[in-house]
Design a protein around this motif. Structure first.
Motif, PDB file in Angstrom:
ATOM      1  N   ARG A  10       0.836  -1.210   0.000  1.00 20.76           N
ATOM      2  CA  ARG A  10       0.000   0.000   0.000  1.00 20.76           C
ATOM      3  C   ARG A  10       0.869   1.258   0.000  1.00 20.76           C
ATOM      4  N   ASN A  11       1.921   1.266   0.842  1.00 20.77           N
ATOM      5  CA  ASN A  11       2.788   2.436   0.909  1.00 20.77           C
ATOM      6  C   ASN A  11       3.586   2.635  -0.376  1.00 20.77           C
ATOM      7  N   ALA A  13       2.613   1.738  -3.425  1.00 18.62           N
ATOM      8  CA  ALA A  13       1.670   2.251  -4.425  1.00 18.62           C
ATOM      9  C   ALA A  13       1.372   3.731  -4.180  1.00 18.62           C
ATOM     10  N   GLU A  14       1.161   4.105  -2.931  1.00 17.47           N
ATOM     11  CA  GLU A  14       0.873   5.503  -2.609  1.00 17.47           C
ATOM     12  C   GLU A  14       2.088   6.383  -2.911  1.00 17.47           C
ATOM     13  N   PHE A  15       3.280   5.918  -2.566  1.00 11.94           N
ATOM     14  CA  PHE A  15       4.524   6.636  -2.838  1.00 11.94           C
ATOM     15  C   PHE A  15       4.649   6.933  -4.328  1.00 11.94           C
ATOM     16  N   ARG A  16       4.446   5.920  -5.148  1.00  8.82           N
ATOM     17  CA  ARG A  16       4.599   6.069  -6.598  1.00  8.82           C
ATOM     18  C   ARG A  16       3.491   6.937  -7.204  1.00  8.82           C
ATOM     19  N   ALA A  17       2.298   6.846  -6.668  1.00 11.59           N
ATOM     20  CA  ALA A  17       1.183   7.626  -7.200  1.00 11.59           C
ATOM     21  C   ALA A  17       1.280   9.103  -6.815  1.00 11.59           C
ATOM     22  N   ASN A  18       2.000   9.401  -5.729  1.00 13.68           N
ATOM     23  CA  ASN A  18       2.041  10.769  -5.197  1.00 13.68           C
ATOM     24  C   ASN A  18       3.439  11.368  -5.181  1.00 13.68           C
ATOM     25  N   ARG A  21       5.360  10.919  -1.851  1.00 12.42           N
ATOM     26  CA  ARG A  21       4.703  11.318  -0.601  1.00 12.42           C
ATOM     27  C   ARG A  21       3.637  10.290  -0.228  1.00 12.42           C
ATOM     28  N   VAL A  22       3.523  10.050   1.073  1.00 12.42           N
ATOM     29  CA  VAL A  22       2.484   9.153   1.582  1.00 12.42           C
ATOM     30  C   VAL A  22       1.879   9.771   2.839  1.00 12.42           C
ATOM     31  N   GLY A  23       0.756   9.215   3.243  1.00 15.54           N
ATOM     32  CA  GLY A  23       0.093   9.674   4.457  1.00 15.54           C
ATOM     33  C   GLY A  23       0.354   8.710   5.600  1.00 15.54           C
ATOM     34  N   SER A 148       6.504   2.697 -12.601  1.00 18.13           N
ATOM     35  CA  SER A 148       5.365   2.438 -11.730  1.00 18.13           C
ATOM     36  C   SER A 148       5.136   0.953 -11.550  1.00 18.13           C
TER      37      SER A 148
END
Length: 157
Positions: A10-11, A13-18, A21-23, A148
């Motif tokens: 999950r992290n 995927a979020e890192f690559r999409a943003n 940056r992640v939450g 990605s």
């Protein structure tokens, strides 16, 4: 307990999409994706982790949340120190070197002062948590866009 591989996936995927940056627990923290090759398996592993910028180097900490064992990625780096990291939208080739003595102690103290959880990790274990310097080996400005789909293998250790 949540599966570490799902958490990492999950992290990642979020890192690559943003754009790096992640939450969640990593929100606002400097984060990189460390690519390693399994010391025994030879399999590709990717681990999201906080880092401390140090000039051109990136310092990472084998804390494993204060476990009495080093994380698997640390053993992978010892076996295969030439690897890659993703920072933001770029992929860099790096060489991993374990810091020793005062250099290690100073770096760990700086990370613990910025992120007090790291002081807690050291207090939970008798082992000295390794600090690893990831030094870029690619020519400055010769980094490539982070793909990605660069593998989906993760390792929660």
């Amino acid at each position: 307990m949540p599966d570490a591989n799902d958490f990492n996936a999950r992290n990642i995927a979020e890192f690559r999409a943003n754009h790096g940056r992640v939450g969640g627990g990593f929100a606002g923290a400097p984060l990189l994706l460390l690519h390693t090759v399994g010391a025994k398996s030879g399999a590709l592993r990717i681990n999201p982790m906080m880092y401390l910028p140090d000039g051109e180097r990136y310092l990472v900490f084998a804390s494993k949340a204060g476990s009495d064992r080093n994380p698997d990625w640390y053993h992978n780096l010892l076996a295969h120190p030439d690897t890659r990291i993703e920072i933001g939208d770029e992929t860099r080739t790096v060489r991993a070197v374990v810091l020793q003595g005062e250099e290690r102690d100073t770096a760990y103290a700086e990370q613990a002062s910025r992120y007090p959880g790291f002081a807690g990790y050291q207090n939970k274990t008798e082992r000295i948590i390794p600090v690893i310097a990831l030094t870029p080996t690619d020519v400055s400005g010769d980094s490539t866009p982070a793909p990605s789909d660069l593998g989906s293998e993760t390792n929660g250790q």
